[in-house]
Design a protein around this motif. Structure first.
Motif, short mmCIF file in Angstrom:
data_model
loop_
_atom_site.label_atom_id
_atom_site.label_comp_id
_atom_site.label_asym_id
_atom_site.label_seq_id
_atom_site.Cartn_x
_atom_site.Cartn_y
_atom_site.Cartn_z
N ALA A 1 0.84 -1.35 0.11
CA ALA A 1 -0.07 -0.04 -0.02
C ALA A 1 0.70 1.34 -0.15
O ALA A 1 0.56 2.22 -0.76
N GLN B 1 2.31 1.90 -3.49
CA GLN B 1 1.31 2.20 -4.28
C GLN B 1 0.91 3.64 -3.90
O GLN B 1 -0.07 4.23 -4.63
N ARG C 1 -1.17 4.48 -1.32
CA ARG C 1 -2.26 4.30 -0.47
C ARG C 1 -2.15 4.52 0.94
O ARG C 1 -2.04 3.70 1.66
N TRP C 2 -2.01 5.84 1.23
CA TRP C 2 -1.70 5.90 2.62
C TRP C 2 -2.57 5.83 3.77
O TRP C 2 -2.35 5.26 4.92
N ARG C 3 -3.95 5.79 3.53
CA ARG C 3 -4.98 5.51 4.55
C ARG C 3 -4.81 3.97 4.80
O ARG C 3 -5.00 3.42 5.96
N ASP C 4 -4.67 3.05 3.49
CA ASP C 4 -4.51 1.68 3.77
C ASP C 4 -3.14 1.26 4.81
O ASP C 4 -3.15 0.52 5.44
N HIS D 1 4.16 -4.67 -5.20
CA HIS D 1 3.45 -3.50 -5.50
C HIS D 1 3.13 -3.35 -6.93
O HIS D 1 2.37 -2.31 -7.33
#
Length: 264
Positions: free
Chosen positions: A154, A157, A159-162, A223
């Protein structure tokens, strides 16, 4: 895949760079630890038969047990295109993991269970079943998700909240002064709140299966999503293989591959 519960389109995944890297790394590790061919191998939740074909080409007799009808169909098609001497070494049975002993017996020289354990709520029961399938002195090979490495994909890629969610889910024992897990032959198994290699190891040891080795799978390529294999595939596999045998790289790989031997 087990009992018809996939986490993604595994059939399509096997043809991607990530899928090819995974299978080639697993085959390479197995060649380090399997009994010599010809030997009897059972592949529990063997999917589309990629690993079964690779091992049959090396001279092993492989029984592949897979519950999902689509997977069975794909495996059947793949086996049909192989030379007869390869096809004759493969037996395909549609059944779930807890039906294997009743359907195909026990006493196998090696039992494989790759990409299955993360879908089974009865983890300990599955591990005990795998040991029972294996003859004394035989090899047990398990591939599952590596909890401490889940946030890496994450992050790479973006996707910082993930990332934050996955770090929080795996926060217990991380950076809080907790002791590392008990070491195995090639180093300590990484902790994992979802698929805990330490728990897997402890159950197998309690059932009489000693740890031989553990490897990380896909440190550098996880990733890349569903990109196809590239011209430098051999170099990629070699880089992943070396990283998968070394700390700290294997500690953050997406998957973990544990190899045990049932004690005589």
């Amino acid at each position: 895949m087990i009992d018809g519960v996939p986490d993604y389109d595994y059939v399509a995944h096997t043809a991607t760079l990530r899928g090819v890297v995974r299978q080639r790394l697993v085959t390479r590790a197995l060649r380090e630890h399997l009994p010599a061919a010809p030997a009897r191998i059972v592949d529990v939740g063997g999917g589309t038969g990629v690993q079964a074909l690779a091992l049959a080409r090396l001279g092993y007799d492989v029984t592949i047990c897979e519950p999902d009808e689509r997977m069975v169909d794909e495996a059947t098609r793949a086996f049909a295109t192989a030379p007869k001497e390869i096809r004759d070494r493969i037996r395909l049975v549609q059944c779930g993991a807890f039906e294997v002993a009743d359907r195909v017996g026990t006493g196998f020289d090696a039992t494989l269970c790759h990409g299955v354990i993360m879908f089974v709520p009865e983890t300990e029961a599955l591990l005990r079943a795998l040991v029972r399938l294996t003859r004394p002195g035989g090899t047990i090979s398990i591939v599952g998700k590596n909890g401490p490495g889940l946030a890496l994909r994450a992050g790479l890629q973006g996707r910082w909240r993930d990332v934050l969610t996955q770090l929080a889910e795996n926060g217990d024992g991380a950076g809080n002064g907790a002791l590392p897990p008990e070491p195995v032959v090639l180093g300590p198994a990484p902790a994992n709140s979802a698929d805990d290699p330490s728990l897997i190891r402890s159950v197998l040891v309690a059932e009489g299966a000693e740890p031989l080795a553990w490897y990380g799978i896909r440190t550098f390529t996880d990733h890349l999503a569903d990109e196809p294999p590239t011209a430098d595939l051999d170099d990629i596999v070699q880089a992943e293989w070396v990283a998968g045998t070394l700390d700290p790289y294997r500690q953050v790989a997406r998957l973990v591959h544990l190899v045990h031997r049932r004690q005589p």
